[in-house]
Design an enzyme around this catalytic site. Structure first.
Site: not given
Ligand SMILES: Nc1nc2c(ncn2[C@@H]2O[C@H](COP(=O)(O)OP(=O)(O)OP(=O)(O)O)[C@@H](O)[C@H]2O)c(=O)[nH]1
Length: 588
Positions: A460, A462
């Protein structure tokens, strides 16, 4: 089979090269006063109408010219169109009126090119190329002899870019004479074709997310320090979950346009203001409401969204009143003694997901989460519930989400409010290109975390500095020392809680996000009898039943084996604070 055009080999548009008879007719129409001369095409059409009726002649567009539109065109476009042609090439729009029938006829100014004569331009290009070549010879000589390049030599070419990065001047054809030799023509053709490197090399080079194949290799420069954000504009948008204010932000850390989707019904509805606890403050952007320049007009403020209430057709709108930082600080520190108990705004930090939100991908539940986030924020809230339930550790936070928790109906319901901060952090910060590549690895059996790692990324990537500054700009940062303000955070992700808290945002409660498919498991023993559902759950059930589709705003649940794996990976490998349902599930 048609040849595939690379961007660099795509033909440029030249008016003369592509002018058809229809173009010339339109040009004629635009540039000639009085009755239109019949062209071959119009004469034929007039003499033999297809439906036996005479065709109406084309009416001149003689409406008054819109000065705003003209200034927008002048400011935003460097292209010469036929319309410009009709008004002469001098760039003088004062000649517009000459084409109007009411204007006295005056001689039209002759079209005059704004460019230097071609011979002069070729000479300049040739000189620039010679200078760049001389410069690169000095640079390579200096490199081979490990001597520093003299400032004089390196500055002798005005068009030479950084070493290895060709500038437009060095890419330009060298000169009329030089370009005619077969060697030069070949070289010129090579420069116009796609990058000749082998595909495997390109794949490797295109691996890091920051590399753009067409724009060259970028540098990963992690911004440091606290970002500054500025809300550039906001507007009201009606959505399935009620009207929201969409705020667009610029910031000093990246060139992305992050968004804040603000739900704050007291700004728009008298009924919501009446139902809201007394003393509730509006969620407004401070940078947007600030005075941007001396003498800015009310219209400027209103157009960018710095107004109060709602704009209505025909009215002028009420601009907001700019306030100083000191005034905001005083307001943040003060407490209205008459303010009634209220619930803090519900906030979701949502990362962009083109696949989940726009095309309804069922690999993830991002579209559903965006919809669910906006729904939850907009729904009425019970004052006085769950304020003290926030426990930041994953284990302790495995309390049921408020959606599955019975609310005490003794608590008054007040209009919901809050924000979805929509961060352009596609693919958890690795970008869409890399996420697409990761999906292919996932199809080979790897989970989301491993796929990221295999591509050389973090699980991650971010960061939450910009999101925190946006919350601060909206007056929602709160103050831990004073024990006042802040937000309730809608997430299962412990990194979001920690990331925002580290940026100084006061988080009083974490509200869980339960996938709708898990929440609406009608076959589980607990939910098989509808009479066991309380009012809120029944309402939710009906809400669901009305919806169709997957993942898009206002839609229903996302489900599928890939989503199950994605959710499990988040819980088992990324510590997301939610329990996998224990009972065997069947489709609702
Ligand atoms: N690298 C990668 N990113 C993904 C994948 N599927 C979704 N994403 C990205 O993950 C992000 C969403 O993050 P999540 O981890 O689902 O949710 P979160 O926002 O961290 O957590 P919550 O707040 O609990 O929903 C978005 O930017 C999506 O584009 C994947 O398979 N691989």
């Amino acid at each position: 089979m048609p040849a595939v055009m690379s961007p660099s080999s795509a033909p440029t548009t030249h008016h003369s090269a592509y002018a058809t008879q229809a173009d010339l007719d339109i040009l004629n129409l635009l540039t000639t006063d009085g009755p239109k001369p019949a062209t071959a095409a119009t004469a034929a059409a007039a003499s033999a109408p297809a439906n036996g009726q005479r065709k109406k002649s084309v009416v001149r567009r003689d409406a008054g010219l819109d000065s705003l539109l003209l200034s927008a065109v002048l400011a935003g476009s460097d292209k010469i169109t036929r319309h410009h042609f009709g008004h002469g090439m001098t760039g003088a729009y004062s000649t517009c009126d000459q084409s109007r029938p009411s204007s006295p006829r005056q001689p039209r100014p002759l079209p005059r090119s704004q460019q230097a004569p071609r011979s002069q331009r070729l000479q300049a290009e040739s000189a620039a190329l010679a200078s760049a070549q001389a410069n690169s010879a000095i640079v390579s000589e200096a490199a081979s002899s490990s001597k520093p390049v003299s400032a004089e030599a390196s500055s002798s070419s005005s068009s030479a870019g950084p070493i290895g990065i060709p500038t437009p001047a060095t890419l330009a054809p060298p000169s009329h004479d030089l370009a005619t030799s077969p060697k030069e023509l070949k070289e010129r053709k090579r420069r116009m074709s796609v990058d000749p490197q082998p595909i495997s090399q390109l794949l490797q080079q295109a691996s890091p997310a920051h590399v753009n194949f067409f724009h060259g290799r970028g540098q990963v420069v992690k911004p440091t320090g606290r970002p500054t954000v500025k809300c550039m504009a906001r507007t009201r948008v009606p959505t399935p979950h009620g009207d929201i204010f969409l705020h667009l932000y610029h910031n000093t850390h990246d060139n992305k346009e992050h968004l804040a989707i603000v739900t704050d019904p007291i700004q728009l509805s008298a009924d919501a203001r009446r139902r809201a606890p007394k003393g509730r403050r509006e969620i407004r952007s401070r940078s947007l409401d600030a005075k941007w320049r001396e003498g800015e007009t009310d219209m400027e403020r209103i157009v960018r969204g710095a107004y109060v209430g709602r704009l209505t057709a025909g009215a002028e709108g009420v601009p907001s009143v700019p306030r100083s930082a000191a005034e905001y600080a005083a307001e943040d520190a003060s407490e209205d003694p008459d303010a009634e108990a209220d619930i803090l705004p519900l906030v979701r930090i949502h990362s962009e997901c083109f696949t989940g939100e726009t095309i309804g991908s069922m690999r993830c539940d991002c579209g559903e989460q965006l919809d669910e986030g906006m729904r939850r924020i907009a729904e009425d809230q019970h004052v006085g519930t769950a304020q003290d339930e926030y426990l930041p550790t994953p284990e302790a936070s495995r309390a049921p989400s408020p959606g599955t928790r019975g609310h005490s109906h003794s608590h008054p319901r007040v209009p919901g409010r809050g924000v979805v901060i929509y961060m352009r952090q596609e693919g958890r910060g690795i970008g869409l290109l890399e996420k697409i590549r990761a999906y292919n690895l996932q199809d080979l059996g790897h989970d989301t975390v491993n796929a990221n790692l295999m591509l050389g990324h973090g699980a991650d990537e971010r960061t939450y500095g910009v999101a925190a500054e946006i919350l601060r700009d909206l007056g929602l940062a709160g103050d831990e020392a004073l024990g006042r303000g802040g937000v309730r955070l809608l997430t299962n992700n412990p990194e979001k809680v920690e990331g925002l808290a580290a940026e100084g945002i006061r988080i009083t409660e974490r509200v869980g996000m339960v996938p709708r498919d898990w929440l609406c498991n009608h076959n589980s023993p607990k939910r098989s009898a509808r009479e066991l559902l309380d009012d809120e759950e029944l309402e939710y059930d009906e809400y669901r039943a009305r919806r169709a589709g997957v993942g898009l705003l206002g839609a229903t649940t996302t489900r599928g084996p890939e989503l199950e794996k994605y959710l499990r990976t988040k819980i088992e490998r990324m510590g997301h604070m939610i329990d996998i349902p224990e009972e065997p599930k069947a489709d609702a």
